[in-house]
Design a protein around this motif. Structure first.
Motif, mmCIF file in Angstrom:
data_model
loop_
_atom_site.group_PDB
_atom_site.id
_atom_site.type_symbol
_atom_site.label_atom_id
_atom_site.label_comp_id
_atom_site.label_asym_id
_atom_site.label_seq_id
_atom_site.Cartn_x
_atom_site.Cartn_y
_atom_site.Cartn_z
ATOM 1 N N ILE A 1 17.116 -1.021 -50.221
ATOM 2 C CA ILE A 1 17.014 -2.444 -50.531
ATOM 3 C C ILE A 1 16.830 -3.260 -49.256
ATOM 4 O O ILE A 1 16.014 -4.196 -49.205
ATOM 5 N N ASN A 2 17.547 -2.919 -48.193
ATOM 6 C CA ASN A 2 17.410 -3.641 -46.931
ATOM 7 C C ASN A 2 16.040 -3.417 -46.299
ATOM 8 O O ASN A 2 15.456 -4.339 -45.730
ATOM 9 N N VAL A 3 15.527 -2.201 -46.388
ATOM 10 C CA VAL A 3 14.188 -1.933 -45.843
ATOM 11 C C VAL A 3 13.132 -2.701 -46.643
ATOM 12 O O VAL A 3 12.162 -3.205 -46.068
ATOM 13 N N ILE A 4 13.328 -2.831 -47.944
ATOM 14 C CA ILE A 4 12.413 -3.647 -48.750
ATOM 15 C C ILE A 4 12.443 -5.090 -48.260
ATOM 16 O O ILE A 4 11.401 -5.744 -48.138
ATOM 17 N N GLY A 5 13.620 -5.585 -47.960
ATOM 18 C CA GLY A 5 13.731 -6.942 -47.417
ATOM 19 C C GLY A 5 13.018 -7.092 -46.089
ATOM 20 O O GLY A 5 12.352 -8.108 -45.837
ATOM 21 N N ILE A 6 13.129 -6.089 -45.230
ATOM 22 C CA ILE A 6 12.437 -6.138 -43.936
ATOM 23 C C ILE A 6 10.920 -6.119 -44.137
ATOM 24 O O ILE A 6 10.184 -6.846 -43.461
ATOM 25 N N ILE A 7 10.442 -5.308 -45.080
ATOM 26 C CA ILE A 7 9.005 -5.260 -45.352
ATOM 27 C C ILE A 7 8.516 -6.608 -45.877
ATOM 28 O O ILE A 7 7.450 -7.097 -45.488
ATOM 29 N N VAL A 8 9.278 -7.226 -46.749
ATOM 30 C CA VAL A 8 8.893 -8.530 -47.283
ATOM 31 C C VAL A 8 8.887 -9.582 -46.178
ATOM 32 O O VAL A 8 7.956 -10.398 -46.092
ATOM 33 N N LEU A 9 9.897 -9.576 -45.313
ATOM 34 C CA LEU A 9 9.917 -10.528 -44.199
ATOM 35 C C LEU A 9 8.749 -10.299 -43.247
ATOM 36 O O LEU A 9 8.174 -11.256 -42.724
ATOM 37 N N THR A 10 8.394 -9.042 -43.032
ATOM 38 C CA THR A 10 7.232 -8.749 -42.201
ATOM 39 C C THR A 10 5.959 -9.277 -42.849
ATOM 40 O O THR A 10 5.079 -9.813 -42.159
ATOM 41 N N ASN B 1 0.450 -11.158 -44.711
ATOM 42 C CA ASN B 1 -0.294 -9.991 -45.176
ATOM 43 C C ASN B 1 0.195 -9.627 -46.580
ATOM 44 O O ASN B 1 1.372 -9.366 -46.787
ATOM 45 N N GLY B 2 -0.714 -9.594 -47.539
ATOM 46 C CA GLY B 2 -0.337 -9.296 -48.918
ATOM 47 C C GLY B 2 -0.096 -7.825 -49.186
ATOM 48 O O GLY B 2 0.545 -7.465 -50.169
ATOM 49 N N THR B 3 -0.598 -6.968 -48.320
ATOM 50 C CA THR B 3 -0.447 -5.531 -48.532
ATOM 51 C C THR B 3 1.007 -5.093 -48.400
ATOM 52 O O THR B 3 1.440 -4.167 -49.084
ATOM 53 N N SER B 4 1.751 -5.762 -47.561
ATOM 54 C CA SER B 4 3.141 -5.349 -47.365
ATOM 55 C C SER B 4 3.990 -5.608 -48.606
ATOM 56 O O SER B 4 4.972 -4.906 -48.835
ATOM 57 N N PHE B 5 3.615 -6.577 -49.417
ATOM 58 C CA PHE B 5 4.354 -6.815 -50.659
ATOM 59 C C PHE B 5 4.145 -5.673 -51.646
ATOM 60 O O PHE B 5 5.062 -5.287 -52.368
#
Length: 89
Positions: free
Chosen positions: A42-51, A57-61
């Motif tokens: 869950i935290n890594v998902i949050g980091i990806i979304v913040l990135t 960049n829409g690809t990271s979502f």
């Protein structure tokens, strides 16, 4: 203003990941370790979304969505293994 929010978000998630790693290595039981892994996903998902927000960049979502699905399946498999000792019946 968004820069300050992103910096705070990255810092908070980095601190949360550090605490999850501590729980993963120090956890008294297997269930605690499974919960730590799920929380780390869950935290890594949050980091990806913040990135994705920081880089516009829409690809990271999409990557965050895929990681959420894989993390859910992994957590269910770990829990099933913990309860029954076998994943595939």
């Amino acid at each position: 203003m968004i820069g300050y929010a992103l910096t705070f978000g990255f810092g908070a998630l980095a601190l949360a990941l550090a605490m999850n790693l501590w729980r993963l290595f120090k956890g008294p039981g297997v269930a605690d370790r499974i919960l730590a892994l799920d929380t780390m996903v869950i935290n890594v998902i949050g980091i990806i979304v913040l990135t994705g927000i920081a880089s516009s960049n829409g690809t990271s979502f999409e990557a965050a969505l895929l990681l959420a699905m894989v993390g859910f399946v992994g957590t269910v498999a770990y829990a099933k293994f913990l309860l029954r000792g076998d994943v595939i019946e």
